[in-house]
Design a protein around this motif. Sequence first.
Motif, PDB file in Angstrom:
ATOM      1  N   LYS A  65     -15.514  19.889  11.038  1.00 41.64           N
ATOM      2  CA  LYS A  65     -16.417  20.499  12.019  1.00 41.64           C
ATOM      3  C   LYS A  65     -15.639  21.334  13.022  1.00 41.64           C
ATOM      4  N   MET A  66     -14.506  20.809  13.470  1.00 39.71           N
ATOM      5  CA  MET A  66     -13.678  21.538  14.433  1.00 39.71           C
ATOM      6  C   MET A  66     -13.115  22.817  13.821  1.00 39.71           C
ATOM      7  N   LEU A  67     -12.745  22.766  12.543  1.00 34.88           N
ATOM      8  CA  LEU A  67     -12.225  23.963  11.871  1.00 34.88           C
ATOM      9  C   LEU A  67     -13.265  25.076  11.853  1.00 34.88           C
ATOM     10  N   PHE A  68     -14.481  24.719  11.511  1.00 35.44           N
ATOM     11  CA  PHE A  68     -15.521  25.734  11.359  1.00 35.44           C
ATOM     12  C   PHE A  68     -16.081  26.198  12.701  1.00 35.44           C
ATOM     13  N   GLU A  69     -15.866  25.407  13.757  1.00 35.31           N
ATOM     14  CA  GLU A  69     -16.324  25.824  15.078  1.00 35.31           C
ATOM     15  C   GLU A  69     -15.472  26.938  15.666  1.00 35.31           C
ATOM     16  N   HIS A  70     -14.300  27.182  15.084  1.00 29.41           N
ATOM     17  CA  HIS A  70     -13.407  28.209  15.620  1.00 29.41           C
ATOM     18  C   HIS A  70     -13.904  29.630  15.345  1.00 29.41           C
ATOM     19  N   GLY A  71     -14.854  29.755  14.425  1.00 31.74           N
ATOM     20  CA  GLY A  71     -15.332  31.104  14.101  1.00 31.74           C
ATOM     21  C   GLY A  71     -14.197  31.934  13.533  1.00 31.74           C
ATOM     22  N   GLU A  72     -13.999  33.117  14.072  1.00 34.04           N
ATOM     23  CA  GLU A  72     -12.925  33.986  13.597  1.00 34.04           C
ATOM     24  C   GLU A  72     -11.693  33.911  14.492  1.00 34.04           C
ATOM     25  N   GLU A  73     -11.687  32.970  15.428  1.00 35.43           N
ATOM     26  CA  GLU A  73     -10.528  32.802  16.289  1.00 35.43           C
ATOM     27  C   GLU A  73      -9.416  32.083  15.532  1.00 35.43           C
ATOM     28  N   ARG A  74      -8.198  32.278  15.997  1.00 41.76           N
ATOM     29  CA  ARG A  74      -7.057  31.605  15.397  1.00 41.76           C
ATOM     30  C   ARG A  74      -7.159  30.095  15.631  1.00 41.76           C
ATOM     31  N   ILE A  75      -6.946  29.316  14.585  1.00 39.74           N
ATOM     32  CA  ILE A  75      -7.062  27.866  14.679  1.00 39.74           C
ATOM     33  C   ILE A  75      -5.858  27.311  15.431  1.00 39.74           C
ATOM     34  N   ASP A  76      -6.109  26.322  16.303  1.00 43.47           N
ATOM     35  CA  ASP A  76      -5.030  25.699  17.052  1.00 43.47           C
ATOM     36  C   ASP A  76      -3.964  25.157  16.102  1.00 43.47           C
ATOM     37  N   ALA A  77      -2.707  25.314  16.504  1.00 42.93           N
ATOM     38  CA  ALA A  77      -1.595  24.880  15.647  1.00 42.93           C
ATOM     39  C   ALA A  77      -1.661  23.385  15.370  1.00 42.93           C
ATOM     40  N   GLU A  78      -2.020  22.577  16.388  1.00 42.03           N
ATOM     41  CA  GLU A  78      -2.088  21.136  16.190  1.00 42.03           C
ATOM     42  C   GLU A  78      -3.158  20.767  15.158  1.00 42.03           C
ATOM     43  N   LEU A  79      -4.306  21.400  15.249  1.00 43.64           N
ATOM     44  CA  LEU A  79      -5.425  21.088  14.363  1.00 43.64           C
ATOM     45  C   LEU A  79      -5.105  21.444  12.916  1.00 43.64           C
ATOM     46  N   ILE A  80      -4.646  22.664  12.660  1.00 45.36           N
ATOM     47  CA  ILE A  80      -4.404  23.084  11.284  1.00 45.36           C
ATOM     48  C   ILE A  80      -3.217  22.331  10.683  1.00 45.36           C
ATOM     49  N   SER A  81      -2.213  22.004  11.512  1.00 45.94           N
ATOM     50  CA  SER A  81      -1.061  21.250  11.013  1.00 45.94           C
ATOM     51  C   SER A  81      -1.483  19.851  10.586  1.00 45.94           C
ATOM     52  N   PHE A  82      -2.346  19.238  11.381  1.00 46.32           N
ATOM     53  CA  PHE A  82      -2.882  17.915  11.058  1.00 46.32           C
ATOM     54  C   PHE A  82      -3.659  17.968   9.742  1.00 46.32           C
ATOM     55  N   CYS A  83      -4.472  18.993   9.585  1.00 48.18           N
ATOM     56  CA  CYS A  83      -5.274  19.142   8.363  1.00 48.18           C
ATOM     57  C   CYS A  83      -4.390  19.376   7.138  1.00 48.18           C
ATOM     58  N   ILE A  84      -3.339  20.153   7.301  1.00 46.62           N
ATOM     59  CA  ILE A  84      -2.418  20.419   6.188  1.00 46.62           C
ATOM     60  C   ILE A  84      -1.796  19.121   5.697  1.00 46.62           C
ATOM     61  N   ASN A  85      -1.358  18.285   6.625  1.00 44.64           N
ATOM     62  CA  ASN A  85      -0.742  17.012   6.235  1.00 44.64           C
ATOM     63  C   ASN A  85      -1.742  16.086   5.552  1.00 44.64           C
ATOM     64  N   LEU A  86      -2.960  16.021   6.081  1.00 46.13           N
ATOM     65  CA  LEU A  86      -3.967  15.137   5.481  1.00 46.13           C
ATOM     66  C   LEU A  86      -4.332  15.587   4.075  1.00 46.13           C
ATOM     67  N   ALA A  87      -4.353  16.901   3.839  1.00 43.54           N
ATOM     68  CA  ALA A  87      -4.732  17.430   2.529  1.00 43.54           C
ATOM     69  C   ALA A  87      -3.727  17.069   1.450  1.00 43.54           C
ATOM     70  N   ALA A  88      -2.539  16.617   1.839  1.00 44.46           N
ATOM     71  CA  ALA A  88      -1.522  16.228   0.866  1.00 44.46           C
ATOM     72  C   ALA A  88      -1.836  14.875   0.224  1.00 44.46           C
ATOM     73  N   ASN A  89      -2.872  14.189   0.714  1.00 46.44           N
ATOM     74  CA  ASN A  89      -3.294  12.910   0.137  1.00 46.44           C
ATOM     75  C   ASN A  89      -4.538  13.133  -0.713  1.00 46.44           C
ATOM     76  N   LYS A  90      -4.556  12.552  -1.906  1.00 50.16           N
ATOM     77  CA  LYS A  90      -5.631  12.816  -2.866  1.00 50.16           C
ATOM     78  C   LYS A  90      -6.998  12.378  -2.347  1.00 50.16           C
ATOM     79  N   LYS A  91      -7.077  11.185  -1.768  1.00 52.01           N
ATOM     80  CA  LYS A  91      -8.361  10.693  -1.272  1.00 52.01           C
ATOM     81  C   LYS A  91      -8.880  11.571  -0.143  1.00 52.01           C
ATOM     82  N   ASN A  92      -7.964  11.973   0.758  1.00 52.53           N
ATOM     83  CA  ASN A  92      -8.365  12.874   1.839  1.00 52.53           C
ATOM     84  C   ASN A  92      -8.861  14.201   1.288  1.00 52.53           C
ATOM     85  N   ALA A  93      -8.166  14.710   0.255  1.00 53.05           N
ATOM     86  CA  ALA A  93      -8.547  15.994  -0.333  1.00 53.05           C
ATOM     87  C   ALA A  93      -9.960  15.932  -0.916  1.00 53.05           C
TER      88      ALA A  93
END
Length: 675
Positions: free
Chosen positions: A327-355
Amino acid sequence: MQSEDARYLKRKVKGGSLDVHPTEKALVVQYEVEATILGETGDEMLGDRKKCQKIIRLKSLNMNTDIAALARKVVEECKLIHPSKLSEVEQLLFYLQNRKKASGKAEKRVVKPRDLTPFEGMEIDEEANINKVEEYVELLYEGMEEKVKGATLILHLARNPDNLEELLQNETALGALARVLREDWKQSVELATTIIYVFFCFSSFSQFHGLVTHYKIGALCMNVIEHELKRYDLWQDELQKKTKTCEDDPDNQALRKEHEKAFKKYQGLLVKQEQLLRAGLMCSNVFLLSGDENHKQMAMCILYHISVDDRFKSMFAYTDCIPQLMKMLFEHGEERIDAELISFCINLAANKKNAQLICEGNGLKMLMKRALKLKDPLLMKMIRNISQHDGPPKHLFIDYVGDLAAQISPDENEEYVIECLGTLANLTIADLDWELVLKEYNLVPYFKDRLKPGSAEDDLILEVVIMIGTVSMDDSCAAMLAKSGIIPAIIELLNAQQEDDEFVCQIVYVFYQMVFHQATREVIIKETQAPAYLIDLMHDKNAEIRKVCDNTLDIIAEYDEEWGRKTQREKFRWHNSQWLEMVESRQMEEGEPFMYGEDGEMDRPDLFYSTDGITPASGAVSPDFFSDPYAQNGDGQHGGGADGFDLTTGTSSRPATGFGFRPDEQFFYDYTSSR
């Protein structure tokens, strides 16, 4: 005093306290001016003191202001504020930034950022004195009642920022507090709460964070919180049992009184426990309220650090964290995503269940749409991590192969192209028509250009090699690549990158994929020196490189007798190097002819060790070993070996890369780089 006797005027400014303006976005600096008239000889003739204040208005202050930078600017430009008060200025600016307005007017009540919510047991009947801190420390070595009193007095000292510096220098006091907390926190909730509050006062200032870390207060707080949560569950279970007993026998007054007594005790325990949890979690800080944006950022940073460790990634799948992040990712619209948020998401996506959770509903579709529209390399990195997992998530990418392939262009940003290529290279799907993709998007010329050493950043060239390894699983793609002249380009790249294990392993894996197909196998064996390179790499220090080389050479040996003999001879010489050196040395000394001819050792199969998993120690081989025609995609079949490679036709169990797997890609963000 005669006026003519006055010769000099001495003016002295003494800095005072800092505070926030009650109604405006401004700081108020209290200071004192001392004016002294000196005579001709320098003697004081007349003096006067005056208290003054200066208002520093901060019109540009808003929710997006860099507080640290603004605080530095204020201290630099206002000489009335000593540099040592930089942290205090930061705290006051932080408060102003988050001060809420009520009924259209700013709050008139000033709340200092370090104020703590009073709790039971915090009150004392004497005033704490910094000069008596040693007496308070001695109380920490007495009984429980004295320990609580000593910790409470020290807490009252710590609440005054002016005392923190002196307390910081008192290692005895801090060590005693940390020891008592570590040893006695289970014995007294009041004691644990008080000591944790003391360290909370220090944690409000960045220069004291090393102190809190040194005494491992964070780890202690987590232990306390975990213990208290378990106690809470036990209290509830006990209370529910008493409640049920009363319901079963509603006329029993004794049971009812016992239940009421237990309930009051439960409520009292809850009050104390909430005070302790509030201290441990810092929820008493006005800036860390759950609805505050800065609280979200701090929580995001903490969760990001947790997500770096593979052991904890899967835990997020059992919370509602991932839906909130999406929800937070999509609320950014066309603005640049916060570094903390996207970095957190990148790490979580490395897990199969999270993906899988990320892809639920239209999750992947929305991510792809945003990444392709904004050409965001970090968002594409998150997508790439999702694509590495076998199962349902990977098959969802079939709909986006064309979109991803269209991004592979020299006109696009290299970081973005790297992530798109990496995502495509992960799609080891049997039903995917790679030949059609390569032709439609004219990717072969792009690959060939990028294989030239120095044509691009090494990261991009490596992704091209990995991509070639993926598409080479397809027979028609392998033939197309062979006709294009890519194989010599790969060998040239191998020469240039022979010191880089990652490059070497991925290039050897390309050869491994290509020798499955007749068209590319013949080119590799008859028109290049790739087999010679593979023989040289058989004994590389990298175990993965050795494994891929051995498997590739085993296949080549079945189709070319000459290279088969060379491979066996090299294996023999390697495994018997000491024996051969001894024999050759003796023959050179005695002038005798060699025991065997050039290939004489090849006539002695009993000398071989069964190191390659093919030739047994006895030298005997199965009649089916060389008689069974082997090939891929119409050339026959060859069973999988003990090395873990399954080389059967069309299987998806063959490794996705030269290393046999694509490791989870961690992401560590910084504020100065986009990657």
